[in-house]
Design a protein around this motif. Structure first.
Motif, PDB file in Angstrom:
ATOM      1  N   GLN A  20     -43.895   5.655  29.995  1.00  0.00           N
ATOM      2  CA  GLN A  20     -43.150   4.640  30.723  1.00  0.00           C
ATOM      3  C   GLN A  20     -43.754   3.280  30.380  1.00  0.00           C
ATOM      4  O   GLN A  20     -44.896   3.204  29.910  1.00  0.00           O
ATOM      5  CB  GLN A  20     -43.264   4.875  32.228  1.00  0.00           C
ATOM      6  CG  GLN A  20     -42.774   6.227  32.693  1.00  0.00           C
ATOM      7  CD  GLN A  20     -43.106   6.460  34.161  1.00  0.00           C
ATOM      8  OE1 GLN A  20     -43.061   5.553  34.975  1.00  0.00           O
ATOM      9  NE2 GLN A  20     -43.458   7.698  34.484  1.00  0.00           N
ATOM     10  N   GLN A  21     -43.026   2.231  30.655  1.00  0.00           N
ATOM     11  CA  GLN A  21     -43.532   0.894  30.364  1.00  0.00           C
ATOM     12  C   GLN A  21     -44.847   0.659  31.095  1.00  0.00           C
ATOM     13  O   GLN A  21     -44.985   1.000  32.259  1.00  0.00           O
ATOM     14  CB  GLN A  21     -42.514  -0.165  30.761  1.00  0.00           C
ATOM     15  CG  GLN A  21     -42.923  -1.546  30.308  1.00  0.00           C
ATOM     16  CD  GLN A  21     -41.804  -2.551  30.445  1.00  0.00           C
ATOM     17  OE1 GLN A  21     -40.667  -2.191  30.694  1.00  0.00           O
ATOM     18  NE2 GLN A  21     -42.131  -3.810  30.291  1.00  0.00           N
ATOM     19  N   GLY A  22     -45.829   0.111  30.387  1.00  0.00           N
ATOM     20  CA  GLY A  22     -47.121  -0.197  30.969  1.00  0.00           C
ATOM     21  C   GLY A  22     -48.136   0.933  30.883  1.00  0.00           C
ATOM     22  O   GLY A  22     -49.288   0.754  31.278  1.00  0.00           O
ATOM     23  N   ASP A  23     -47.744   2.088  30.386  1.00  0.00           N
ATOM     24  CA  ASP A  23     -48.668   3.208  30.259  1.00  0.00           C
ATOM     25  C   ASP A  23     -49.620   2.991  29.090  1.00  0.00           C
ATOM     26  O   ASP A  23     -49.324   2.251  28.150  1.00  0.00           O
ATOM     27  CB  ASP A  23     -47.916   4.519  30.039  1.00  0.00           C
ATOM     28  CG  ASP A  23     -47.202   5.013  31.285  1.00  0.00           C
ATOM     29  OD1 ASP A  23     -47.417   4.435  32.377  1.00  0.00           O
ATOM     30  OD2 ASP A  23     -46.429   5.966  31.165  1.00  0.00           O
ATOM     31  N   PHE A  24     -50.743   3.674  29.143  1.00  0.00           N
ATOM     32  CA  PHE A  24     -51.716   3.655  28.061  1.00  0.00           C
ATOM     33  C   PHE A  24     -51.438   4.833  27.137  1.00  0.00           C
ATOM     34  O   PHE A  24     -51.173   5.942  27.597  1.00  0.00           O
ATOM     35  CB  PHE A  24     -53.134   3.793  28.638  1.00  0.00           C
ATOM     36  CG  PHE A  24     -54.164   4.042  27.582  1.00  0.00           C
ATOM     37  CD1 PHE A  24     -54.704   3.000  26.855  1.00  0.00           C
ATOM     38  CD2 PHE A  24     -54.588   5.338  27.296  1.00  0.00           C
ATOM     39  CE1 PHE A  24     -55.653   3.235  25.871  1.00  0.00           C
ATOM     40  CE2 PHE A  24     -55.538   5.583  26.320  1.00  0.00           C
ATOM     41  CZ  PHE A  24     -56.067   4.529  25.606  1.00  0.00           C
TER      42      PHE A  24
END
Length: 152
Positions: A20-24
């Protein structure tokens, strides 16, 4: 560890379904003739110093209510198997502070070891920031174990 390289995980990896957006997410690769099962087994054979860090982690996070033991079931090393295909094994689980998965993907003569982390709250963000230097050392070591020639 010069046989390992930081790279992008191939797009056909199952791990991309989690992101998802912002995941590492990071990924390291090396050349190997091993099967995906052999590569995963070698990657999860942590050296003593890494096992020591995991024991220390378990002691430190216990008061915070974070998992210090993984559920029963099929595992490779300390981590439960989440998914498996002919060429990829996904390990990991969800916890209150973060969700993580590790992909071992065999693609031709390359083995990829990728880690995905979704931080669920401030504790997950702090935890990931704290362990990042150790994460890089452990993953690079894991990939170098996949590359190493058989000594038998």
């Amino acid at each position: 560890m010069s046989h390992t390289k930081k790279t992008q995980l191939p797009q056909h990896s199952l791990l991309h379904d989690y992101v998802q957006q912002g995941d590492f997410m990071d990924c390291y690769a090396c050349a190997t003739d091993l099967s995906v099962d052999q590569a995963a087994a070698r990657a999860m054979e942590f050296p003593g110093w890494a096992k020591g860090l995991l024991r220390l982690r378990n002691i430190l996070v216990a008061p915070l209510g974070l998992r210090s033991e993984f559920p029963e079931g099929e595992k490779i090393g300390p981590f439960p198997i989440d998914q498996r295909t002919e060429n990829e094994i996904i390990l990991g689980l969800d916890d209150s502070h973060l969700n993580f998965r590790i992909s071992i993907l065999k693609d031709g003569t390359q083995a990829y070891c990728a880690t995905w982390v979704h931080r669920n709250n401030w504790l997950g963000r702090a935890y990931l920031a704290l362990i990042m230097p150790f994460h890089v050392l452990i993953v690079r070591n894991a990939v170098s174990q996949i590359w190493r020639p058989d000594t038998k």
